[in-house]
Each structure stands twice: as C-alpha cells, then as structure tokens.
Design an enzyme around this catalytic site. Structure first.
Site, PDB file in Angstrom:
ATOM      1  N   GLU A 128      10.543   9.646  -5.132  1.00 41.91           N
ATOM      2  CA  GLU A 128      10.558   8.227  -4.559  1.00 41.91           C
ATOM      3  C   GLU A 128      11.936   7.834  -5.035  1.00 41.91           C
ATOM      4  O   GLU A 128      12.711   7.171  -3.881  1.00 41.91           O
ATOM      5  CB  GLU A 128       9.597   7.156  -5.556  1.00 41.91           C
ATOM      6  CG  GLU A 128       9.373   5.844  -4.817  1.00 41.91           C
ATOM      7  CD  GLU A 128       8.588   5.819  -3.822  1.00 41.91           C
ATOM      8  OE1 GLU A 128       7.509   6.502  -3.620  1.00 41.91           O
ATOM      9  OE2 GLU A 128       8.999   4.926  -2.764  1.00 41.91           O
ATOM     10  N   LEU A 165      -0.379  -1.141  -2.027  1.00 48.74           N
ATOM     11  CA  LEU A 165      -1.311  -0.657  -2.992  1.00 48.74           C
ATOM     12  C   LEU A 165      -1.140   0.700  -3.191  1.00 48.74           C
ATOM     13  O   LEU A 165      -1.807   1.673  -3.440  1.00 48.74           O
ATOM     14  CB  LEU A 165      -2.713  -0.593  -2.242  1.00 48.74           C
ATOM     15  CG  LEU A 165      -3.395  -1.941  -1.805  1.00 48.74           C
ATOM     16  CD1 LEU A 165      -4.638  -1.938  -0.824  1.00 48.74           C
ATOM     17  CD2 LEU A 165      -3.342  -3.087  -2.947  1.00 48.74           C
ATOM     18  N   SER A 210       0.296   3.341  -1.431  1.00 50.80           N
ATOM     19  CA  SER A 210      -0.008   4.567  -0.692  1.00 50.80           C
ATOM     20  C   SER A 210       0.947   5.583  -0.845  1.00 50.80           C
ATOM     21  O   SER A 210       0.834   6.992  -0.751  1.00 50.80           O
ATOM     22  CB  SER A 210       0.058   4.274   0.878  1.00 50.80           C
ATOM     23  OG  SER A 210       1.121   3.648   1.407  1.00 50.80           O
ATOM     24  N   ASP A 236       3.414   2.728 -10.596  1.00 50.68           N
ATOM     25  CA  ASP A 236       2.443   3.153  -9.398  1.00 50.68           C
ATOM     26  C   ASP A 236       2.140   4.726  -9.750  1.00 50.68           C
ATOM     27  O   ASP A 236       0.793   5.053  -9.785  1.00 50.68           O
ATOM     28  CB  ASP A 236       3.250   3.042  -8.178  1.00 50.68           C
ATOM     29  CG  ASP A 236       3.476   1.779  -7.784  1.00 50.68           C
ATOM     30  OD1 ASP A 236       3.109   0.731  -8.434  1.00 50.68           O
ATOM     31  OD2 ASP A 236       4.366   1.427  -6.824  1.00 50.68           O
ATOM     32  N   GLU A 256       4.307  -8.026 -12.736  1.00 52.03           N
ATOM     33  CA  GLU A 256       4.931  -7.611 -11.718  1.00 52.03           C
ATOM     34  C   GLU A 256       6.391  -7.814 -11.691  1.00 52.03           C
ATOM     35  O   GLU A 256       7.135  -8.328 -12.304  1.00 52.03           O
ATOM     36  CB  GLU A 256       4.611  -8.682 -10.346  1.00 52.03           C
ATOM     37  CG  GLU A 256       4.435  -7.847  -9.286  1.00 52.03           C
ATOM     38  CD  GLU A 256       3.202  -6.686  -9.277  1.00 52.03           C
ATOM     39  OE1 GLU A 256       3.531  -5.654  -9.487  1.00 52.03           O
ATOM     40  OE2 GLU A 256       1.977  -7.055  -9.021  1.00 52.03           O
TER      41      GLU A 256
HETATM   42  C1  GLA Z   1       6.463  -1.258  -6.418  1.00 54.17           C
HETATM   43  C2  GLA Z   1       7.169  -0.418  -7.471  1.00 54.17           C
HETATM   44  C3  GLA Z   1       6.503  -0.387  -8.582  1.00 54.17           C
HETATM   45  C4  GLA Z   1       6.849  -1.923  -9.216  1.00 54.17           C
HETATM   46  C5  GLA Z   1       6.031  -2.733  -8.152  1.00 54.17           C
HETATM   47  C6  GLA Z   1       6.479  -4.171  -8.591  1.00 54.17           C
HETATM   48  O1  GLA Z   1       5.088  -1.255  -6.383  1.00 54.17           O
HETATM   49  O2  GLA Z   1       6.809   1.040  -6.898  1.00 54.17           O
HETATM   50  O3  GLA Z   1       7.362   0.558  -9.412  1.00 54.17           O
HETATM   51  O4  GLA Z   1       8.102  -2.045  -9.555  1.00 54.17           O
HETATM   52  O5  GLA Z   1       6.653  -2.836  -6.769  1.00 54.17           O
HETATM   53  O6  GLA Z   1       5.985  -4.500  -9.877  1.00 54.17           O
END
Ligand code: GLA
Length: 383
Positions: free
Chosen positions: A158, A123, A125, A170, A32
């Site tokens: 994003e 998650l 979205s 993501d 993470e």
């Molecule tokens: C969000 C971001 C990802 C990542 C996570 C943390 O989901 O979109 O790019 O940095 O937080 O691991």
C-alpha cells in the site's frame, strides 16, 4: 457462492481451482486517523471481503481475472514489477513484487478474484485484496511468513507500490480479525487484544454514502504529513515519538509550540481521539453501550470539525442517527471523504431505521445510500 465461482474459474482457465482463500474487509469502531500516529484503534473484521481462487499453471505466467472488473492481466514470472496504471490488479501484483524482492520463489498461477465489499467505501477493499494475495502466496509456496509478516508486507504494498501512506490498522484487522471480537490494537507496539464485542440488543449498521471518492488518496497523504509537522513542532520541547505519546492535558499545555492553526486542529483531533479509544474500550468491556455511543458521536464531530475528513454525505447520516431515538451512536469509519458510516441501531428498529435514513439521505443528497447490518467475521483463511 463458492460453487458458482469455481465454475467461473474452470470456464475461464480450463482447469479446476485447487486452493481457495478469503480475506474480509473491516470496520473501525473508534480510533480514526490514529494508526499512523502510533495510538490505539478498535477495528473488527466483517463477513464481506475478497475471495481468491487459484490453480498453478505450467506457463510461468500470472493470469489475473476478476468477476468485478473487465480489466485483466497476463504477466510472466519475473524479478520485479511496477505499477503502471490504476487497474485493480496492481494491488495483488504489488504483493508478488514484494515477495520476489524478499527473495521468495513463486511460479505461474491462474487467479480469479471476487469481492463483495463495496469498493472504495472505506471498508478496506484494498487491504482485503492485498492480504488475501499475500496469504495465498505464503501458503502455496511455503514462504514461511508469520501472520504479522503478512500484515507488514501488505502495508508495504500500500505504501510503496500503490503510494498511499496508510497506517497498519486495515491489514492488521483483515489478517487477525476474530468472530464477534474487536481488536484493541496498539499501532506502535503492535500488541493487541481481541475484546468481546457484545452489542446487546443492537445491530452494527453500515451505511454507505455511495459517494464517488475523488482525491481521497492525496487528501489522506496530506493529513499524514500535517501530523508529521505537528509532531516535529512538539518535539522541540517534548521527548516523544508519536502524537499519541501524549495525553490531552500535556497537549493543551504545550500547544503553543504548533504555530500553524490547521496543523494544530489536526493534532488536537489525534490526541483526543486516542483518549476516546481508551474510554470506549473500557465502556465496551463494562457493557456501557450508551457511553460507547456518545464517544462515537464525539469522534465524528472531531473528524468533521478538527480533522476535516467528513463531508455533507457522512454528516447527513450522523445527523439523522442523532435524532433517531433507537440509535445509540454513529460515526464515519475509515479514511473519510465519503465511504461509510456505522451506527449502533436497536435490532427491533432496524427495518424502520433503514427505510427512514434512505428517504432522509436521498432527499438531501440526491441519491440513495446503501444500508447493511454487519456481522463481525474472522480474518484471512484458506477455504
Ligand atoms: C485508511 C487507512 C488506515 C487508517 C484509516 C483512518 O483506512 O488505510 O491505515 O489510517 O484510513 O483511520
């Protein structure tokens, strides 16, 4: 469900939908706040996500509708778009913006979105909406993008259109996910391996804190810039491009280069979490779930104490899990500041776990969490 959505589409637009798509959300098993530091992550796609029903129109207009929100937008095909508010449709509009900026030709579309991911729950979205839109446009207008191009385009939306400096995890998981697999992704090289995610006699539980997320985006961007500061300090002596280019030993030998105590804690999390992902992928491959679970707990502790992106809600879930014998590991997943936690729960105990964690959490926090058992689904596709 699709039949019902198709009916809603024709009621709304007076024509049948022609091409329908689905992109999942994701959970991150471990790793993470690593992706924007160029390290290793281990996400999986889930079976919840975003449906997008489409049909061309002859009016040269994009009509955005959602079954989740009342806000809607009709906007003509044009050369550029800007984000003027916080409504949901700016995510897919940002995708169209990037398409036209890339010189791709688009025409008017009627668009109906339906999401069954809890929104803002960590998650992904937003990545799910971006990727389903990019994939759909690519198919509908033969834009010739590869899957990796779609990932990069969605990330650009994003970062530049929405303004969150997120990494690539993501969008990558949502696009490349495979059933029953986790993606071992190197966020620097973008090399990945789909690894068997054999959870044996466990379910992967997703526990949503249901905490309304406030300030999450600005806190997220703050962490990204703290990592940049740490990297610059280390670069005074070390030849590295990312925080994840060094192992924990090298980091500890050089940490005097970082003078700010807060920045130091952030960097320590990143370097150690990256090592945990290496250990965790090995444990998973060797069916050592107990070890995998311990690494999940260690990851959570670090996100709580060093990276400071957890909170009483997520901590309560992990605290309960730690004390519950049939849970093998638990941690927050995603950006944090609320959102969801995941837990490896013995299948035979899942019902009991759900009931008891709901009671425990509600008595401590004052409202109930939601508990799901998640399956690992596949990446974006046309239905
Ligand atoms: C969000 C971001 C990802 C990542 C996570 C943390 O989901 O979109 O790019 O940095 O937080 O691991």
């Amino acid at each position: 469900m699709l039949e019902n959505l198709k009916k809603q589409f024709s009621d709304l637009f007076g024509q049948e939908s022609k091409n329908d798509f689905f992109a999942p959300g994701r959970v991150n098993l471990i790793g993470e706040h690593i992706d924007y530091n160029g390290g290793l992550v281990l996400p999986s796609a889930v079976t919840f996500g975003t449906y997008l029903l489409t049909a061309p129109n002859k009016d040269g207009v994009f009509r955005f509708r959602s079954t989740n929100f009342d806000d809607k937008l009709d906007i003509p095909v044009q050369d550029a778009y800007t984000k003027e508010g916080k409504e949901w449709f700016y995510y897919p509009l940002g995708v169209i913006h990037n398409f036209v900026q890339d010189g791709k030709k688009v025409e008017g579309l009627d668009l109906l979105f339906f999401g069954n991911l809890p929104i803002g729950s960590g998650l992904s979205s937003s990545a799910s909406v971006e990727v389903v839109m990019a994939y759909a446009l690519n198919q509908l207008f033969n834009a010739g993008y590869s899957r990796l191009d779609i990932v990069k385009l969605a990330k650009r939306v994003e970062n530049e259109f929405i303004g969150v400096n997120s990494g690539i995890m993501d969008q990558f998981a949502v696009t490349f996910g495979e059933e029953n697999k986790a993606l071992k992704l190197n966020c620097e090289s973008l090399d990945y391996e789909a690894v068997e995610c054999n959870l044996g006699d466990h379910y992967l539980a997703i526990i949503n804190t249901n905490k309304p997320r406030k300030l999450a985006e600005s806190k997220y961007n703050e962490r990204v810039s703290e990592c940049e500061t740490a990297l610059k300090s280390l670069q005074h002596k070390l030849i590295i491009n990312n925080l994840c280019d060094i192992d924990a030993e090298t980091f500890h030998a050089n940490k005097a280069l970082i003078s700010d105590a807060v920045v130091l804690k952030r960097a320590e999390h990143v370097v150690e979490e990256n090592e945990r992902v290496h250990l965790a992928t090995k444990a998973l491959a060797e069916n050592r779930l107990e070890d995998f679970g311990q690494l999940m707990y260690a990851s959570h502790e670090s996100l709580k104490s060093l990276y400071e992106v957890s909170g009483v809600e997520l901590d309560t879930i992990v605290e309960f899990s730690l004390a519950y014998p049939e849970v093998t590991g638990a941690r927050m997943t995603g950006a944090g500041f609320g959102g969801c936690a995941i837990a490896l729960v013995k299948k035979t105990a899942f019902e009991d776990f759900s009931t008891k964690i709901i009671d425990y959490y509600t008595s401590k926090i004052g409202y109930a969490p939601s508990v799901y058992s998640s399956e690992i689904g596949k990446g974006v596709s046309e239905l």
